[in-house]
Motif scaffolding. Structure first.
Motif, PDB file in Angstrom:
ATOM      1  N   ALA A  97       0.822  -1.209   0.000  1.00  0.00           N
ATOM      2  CA  ALA A  97       0.000   0.000   0.000  1.00  0.00           C
ATOM      3  C   ALA A  97       0.857   1.261   0.000  1.00  0.00           C
ATOM      4  O   ALA A  97       0.565   2.235  -0.707  1.00  0.00           O
ATOM      5  CB  ALA A  97      -0.941  -0.012   1.205  1.00  0.00           C
ATOM      6  N   ASP A  98       1.932   1.262   0.785  1.00  0.00           N
ATOM      7  CA  ASP A  98       2.823   2.423   0.837  1.00  0.00           C
ATOM      8  C   ASP A  98       3.499   2.660  -0.509  1.00  0.00           C
ATOM      9  O   ASP A  98       3.655   3.810  -0.954  1.00  0.00           O
ATOM     10  CB  ASP A  98       3.884   2.237   1.924  1.00  0.00           C
ATOM     11  CG  ASP A  98       3.307   2.313   3.334  1.00  0.00           C
ATOM     12  OD1 ASP A  98       2.179   2.812   3.479  1.00  0.00           O
ATOM     13  OD2 ASP A  98       3.983   1.848   4.271  1.00  0.00           O
ATOM     14  N   ALA A  99       3.898   1.580  -1.175  1.00  0.00           N
ATOM     15  CA  ALA A  99       4.523   1.706  -2.493  1.00  0.00           C
ATOM     16  C   ALA A  99       3.533   2.260  -3.505  1.00  0.00           C
ATOM     17  O   ALA A  99       3.877   3.120  -4.330  1.00  0.00           O
ATOM     18  CB  ALA A  99       5.055   0.351  -2.955  1.00  0.00           C
ATOM     19  N   ALA A 100       2.291   1.790  -3.447  1.00  0.00           N
ATOM     20  CA  ALA A 100       1.261   2.285  -4.364  1.00  0.00           C
ATOM     21  C   ALA A 100       1.021   3.778  -4.159  1.00  0.00           C
ATOM     22  O   ALA A 100       0.873   4.543  -5.118  1.00  0.00           O
ATOM     23  CB  ALA A 100      -0.040   1.514  -4.159  1.00  0.00           C
ATOM     24  N   ALA A 101       0.999   4.194  -2.889  1.00  0.00           N
ATOM     25  CA  ALA A 101       0.804   5.607  -2.575  1.00  0.00           C
ATOM     26  C   ALA A 101       1.988   6.443  -3.055  1.00  0.00           C
ATOM     27  O   ALA A 101       1.813   7.527  -3.633  1.00  0.00           O
ATOM     28  CB  ALA A 101       0.598   5.782  -1.076  1.00  0.00           C
ATOM     29  N   GLN A 102       3.202   5.942  -2.823  1.00  0.00           N
ATOM     30  CA  GLN A 102       4.401   6.679  -3.216  1.00  0.00           C
ATOM     31  C   GLN A 102       4.515   6.814  -4.735  1.00  0.00           C
ATOM     32  O   GLN A 102       4.982   7.835  -5.245  1.00  0.00           O
ATOM     33  CB  GLN A 102       5.649   5.988  -2.665  1.00  0.00           C
ATOM     34  CG  GLN A 102       6.923   6.811  -2.806  1.00  0.00           C
ATOM     35  CD  GLN A 102       8.073   6.212  -2.009  1.00  0.00           C
ATOM     36  OE1 GLN A 102       7.858   5.538  -0.993  1.00  0.00           O
ATOM     37  NE2 GLN A 102       9.287   6.463  -2.457  1.00  0.00           N
ATOM     38  N   LEU A 133      -4.601  -1.361   0.961  1.00  0.00           N
ATOM     39  CA  LEU A 133      -4.709  -0.421  -0.161  1.00  0.00           C
ATOM     40  C   LEU A 133      -5.930   0.477  -0.005  1.00  0.00           C
ATOM     41  O   LEU A 133      -5.860   1.681  -0.256  1.00  0.00           O
ATOM     42  CB  LEU A 133      -4.791  -1.198  -1.479  1.00  0.00           C
ATOM     43  CG  LEU A 133      -3.477  -1.810  -1.971  1.00  0.00           C
ATOM     44  CD1 LEU A 133      -3.750  -2.882  -3.030  1.00  0.00           C
ATOM     45  CD2 LEU A 133      -2.562  -0.728  -2.549  1.00  0.00           C
ATOM     46  N   ARG A 134      -7.045  -0.096   0.405  1.00  0.00           N
ATOM     47  CA  ARG A 134      -8.263   0.717   0.585  1.00  0.00           C
ATOM     48  C   ARG A 134      -8.060   1.784   1.656  1.00  0.00           C
ATOM     49  O   ARG A 134      -8.559   2.905   1.541  1.00  0.00           O
ATOM     50  CB  ARG A 134      -9.437  -0.191   0.968  1.00  0.00           C
ATOM     51  CG  ARG A 134      -9.864  -1.194  -0.082  1.00  0.00           C
ATOM     52  CD  ARG A 134     -10.373  -0.554  -1.343  1.00  0.00           C
ATOM     53  NE  ARG A 134     -10.954  -1.542  -2.249  1.00  0.00           N
ATOM     54  CZ  ARG A 134     -10.967  -1.435  -3.564  1.00  0.00           C
ATOM     55  NH1 ARG A 134     -10.400  -0.382  -4.146  1.00  0.00           N
ATOM     56  NH2 ARG A 134     -11.522  -2.370  -4.319  1.00  0.00           N
ATOM     57  N   ARG A 135      -7.310   1.444   2.723  1.00  0.00           N
ATOM     58  CA  ARG A 135      -7.051   2.417   3.787  1.00  0.00           C
ATOM     59  C   ARG A 135      -6.071   3.501   3.342  1.00  0.00           C
ATOM     60  O   ARG A 135      -6.278   4.682   3.628  1.00  0.00           O
ATOM     61  CB  ARG A 135      -6.444   1.715   5.019  1.00  0.00           C
ATOM     62  CG  ARG A 135      -7.364   0.862   5.824  1.00  0.00           C
ATOM     63  CD  ARG A 135      -6.718   0.497   7.168  1.00  0.00           C
ATOM     64  NE  ARG A 135      -5.386  -0.095   7.009  1.00  0.00           N
ATOM     65  CZ  ARG A 135      -5.158  -1.399   6.904  1.00  0.00           C
ATOM     66  NH1 ARG A 135      -6.169  -2.253   6.928  1.00  0.00           N
ATOM     67  NH2 ARG A 135      -3.916  -1.855   6.773  1.00  0.00           N
ATOM     68  N   THR A 136      -5.017   3.096   2.668  1.00  0.00           N
ATOM     69  CA  THR A 136      -3.893   3.980   2.407  1.00  0.00           C
ATOM     70  C   THR A 136      -4.066   4.811   1.142  1.00  0.00           C
ATOM     71  O   THR A 136      -3.699   5.988   1.107  1.00  0.00           O
ATOM     72  CB  THR A 136      -2.588   3.151   2.299  1.00  0.00           C
ATOM     73  OG1 THR A 136      -2.467   2.333   3.465  1.00  0.00           O
ATOM     74  CG2 THR A 136      -1.372   4.052   2.170  1.00  0.00           C
ATOM     75  N   THR A 137      -4.592   4.209   0.112  1.00  0.00           N
ATOM     76  CA  THR A 137      -4.764   4.903  -1.167  1.00  0.00           C
ATOM     77  C   THR A 137      -6.136   4.531  -1.741  1.00  0.00           C
ATOM     78  O   THR A 137      -6.241   3.749  -2.691  1.00  0.00           O
ATOM     79  CB  THR A 137      -3.597   4.579  -2.124  1.00  0.00           C
ATOM     80  OG1 THR A 137      -3.828   5.170  -3.381  1.00  0.00           O
ATOM     81  CG2 THR A 137      -3.352   3.088  -2.257  1.00  0.00           C
ATOM     82  N   PRO A 138      -7.194   5.083  -1.153  1.00  0.00           N
ATOM     83  CA  PRO A 138      -8.563   4.645  -1.456  1.00  0.00           C
ATOM     84  C   PRO A 138      -9.014   4.859  -2.900  1.00  0.00           C
ATOM     85  O   PRO A 138      -9.973   4.225  -3.342  1.00  0.00           O
ATOM     86  CB  PRO A 138      -9.419   5.463  -0.485  1.00  0.00           C
ATOM     87  CG  PRO A 138      -8.568   6.625  -0.094  1.00  0.00           C
ATOM     88  CD  PRO A 138      -7.167   6.124  -0.107  1.00  0.00           C
ATOM     89  N   ASN A 139      -8.336   5.728  -3.635  1.00  0.00           N
ATOM     90  CA  ASN A 139      -8.746   5.985  -5.018  1.00  0.00           C
ATOM     91  C   ASN A 139      -8.084   5.044  -6.018  1.00  0.00           C
ATOM     92  O   ASN A 139      -8.382   5.092  -7.217  1.00  0.00           O
ATOM     93  CB  ASN A 139      -8.438   7.438  -5.394  1.00  0.00           C
ATOM     94  CG  ASN A 139      -9.282   8.424  -4.609  1.00  0.00           C
ATOM     95  OD1 ASN A 139     -10.445   8.144  -4.309  1.00  0.00           O
ATOM     96  ND2 ASN A 139      -8.718   9.554  -4.256  1.00  0.00           N
ATOM     97  N   THR A 140      -7.188   4.202  -5.542  1.00  0.00           N
ATOM     98  CA  THR A 140      -6.518   3.246  -6.424  1.00  0.00           C
ATOM     99  C   THR A 140      -7.426   2.049  -6.680  1.00  0.00           C
ATOM    100  O   THR A 140      -7.917   1.434  -5.741  1.00  0.00           O
ATOM    101  CB  THR A 140      -5.201   2.751  -5.792  1.00  0.00           C
ATOM    102  OG1 THR A 140      -4.333   3.865  -5.572  1.00  0.00           O
ATOM    103  CG2 THR A 140      -4.504   1.758  -6.712  1.00  0.00           C
ATOM    104  N   THR A 141      -7.667   1.739  -7.952  1.00  0.00           N
ATOM    105  CA  THR A 141      -8.436   0.540  -8.269  1.00  0.00           C
ATOM    106  C   THR A 141      -7.506  -0.671  -8.187  1.00  0.00           C
ATOM    107  O   THR A 141      -6.312  -0.581  -8.474  1.00  0.00           O
ATOM    108  CB  THR A 141      -9.077   0.635  -9.667  1.00  0.00           C
ATOM    109  OG1 THR A 141      -8.109   1.047 -10.624  1.00  0.00           O
ATOM    110  CG2 THR A 141     -10.210   1.649  -9.650  1.00  0.00           C
TER     111      THR A 141
END
Length: 307
Positions: A97-102, A133-141
């Motif tokens: 999730a952190d990598a997806a956000a970064q 992922l839903r918590r950290t970057t909620p707009n990512t599908t």
């Protein structure tokens, strides 16, 4: 020939011009690799020796492979190493999730090795990654590409579907006749039932599956796989050229031409798939974000027509 005569090296078929890609050298590629290392993440891009890694990583697109880098099976087409996997990493879901956000990902693909050693086949780790992922970057599908969860599929599917990924992908890989040699640890109809079960539990989740061409399959066999997929209500079909990772893997029986891939795509669209990706370099997660938008638009157009 005597015992001192060197053995000839195994020969691999020469790739045609349409399948060759340049070696990755971009700054974006290096940045993506550095981030994956910093977060202790494995990618299928590297482990499966994907030919598109240079293009995807230069755009900061990567397919994360959870549950380690060691598979409990030994499929004849796959470059991922086989053996006894390490303990499941409790920090992995948040690291993903952190990598997806970064990276600022709009769409992420998460896959895994087969983990037949785990009581749930690794399904709970998929659930934890989706939740992180839903918590950290909620707009990512979120698109997941799962194994078949052999002998554990029903409970695994129920738990993952409840976590609600946007796309559920599971690849059939090849035609039924070739399973004993190409995918010996799996069963063709079990994989079909898995995808059918996902759709039955939650029709709003897009289902996706892919096959490799060039392993010795016949044209009518490919058509039958398409029909089987449509019977399981699979939305999205991907077809790409099989490439032999090393001389010890299954040999390439044929390099299928781009024209033939286009012909297969036309037939698949006529059979009713919402989306078809078919080319020599097509892979399950190649252009996955753009394809998701097209998939969503195709469903909306179909529903509008039905009204």
């Amino acid at each position: 020939m005597n015992e001192l005569t060197p053995l000839a090296a195994p020969v691999r078929a020469r790739k045609p011009d349409w399948i060759r890609v340049k070696a990755p050298t971009s700054a974006g590629f290096a940045a993506t690799r550095e981030l994956m290392r910093a977060k202790s993440l494995t990618t299928v891009c590297e482990e499966a020796a994907c030919p598109n890694i240079g293009e995807c990583w230069s755009k900061k697109h990567a397919t994360v492979m959870i549950l380690g880098d060691t598979c409990t099976r030994a499929c004849a087409f796959c470059n991922v190493k086989t053996g006894m996997p390490r303990k499941v990493d409790a920090m992995e879901p948040q690291n993903v999730a952190d990598a997806a956000a970064q990276m600022g990902l709009n769409h992420i693909v998460v896959t895994s090795v087969d983990r037949d050693d785990l009581p749930d086949g690794g399904a709970s780790q998929f659930v934890k990654v989706i939740q992180a992922l839903r918590r950290t970057t909620p707009n990512t599908t979120i698109e997941i590409l799962t194994p078949d969860f052999r002998n554990k599929a029903q409970a695994a599917i129920e738990s993952i579907v409840e976590a609600r990924p946007d796309v559920y992908n599971h690849n059939l890989e090849t035609v039924p006749r070739l399973y004993p040699t190409i995918r010996p640890g799996a069963r063709y109809y079990a994989s079909l039932r898995l995808l059918e079960s996902v759709k039955r539990h939650d029709p709003s989740i897009f289902t996706k599956s892919g096959i490799m061409l060039g392993l010795g399959e016949e044209r009518l066999e490919v058509h039958q796989v398409m029909d089987d997929m449509r019977s399981a209500d699979i939305d999205f079909l991907t077809m790409g050229q099989y490439l032999q990772p090393t001389p010890r893997h299954a040999k390439v029986a044929e390099f299928v031409t781009p024209k033939a891939f286009d012909a297969y795509a036309a037939i698949a669209r006529a059979k009713g798939f919402l989306l078809v990706a078919s080319s020599p370099l097509t892979r399950s997660s190649y252009h996955a974000g753009d394809d998701f938008e097209r998939l969503r638009a195709a469903r909306e157009a179909k529903l509008a027509t039905a009204r």
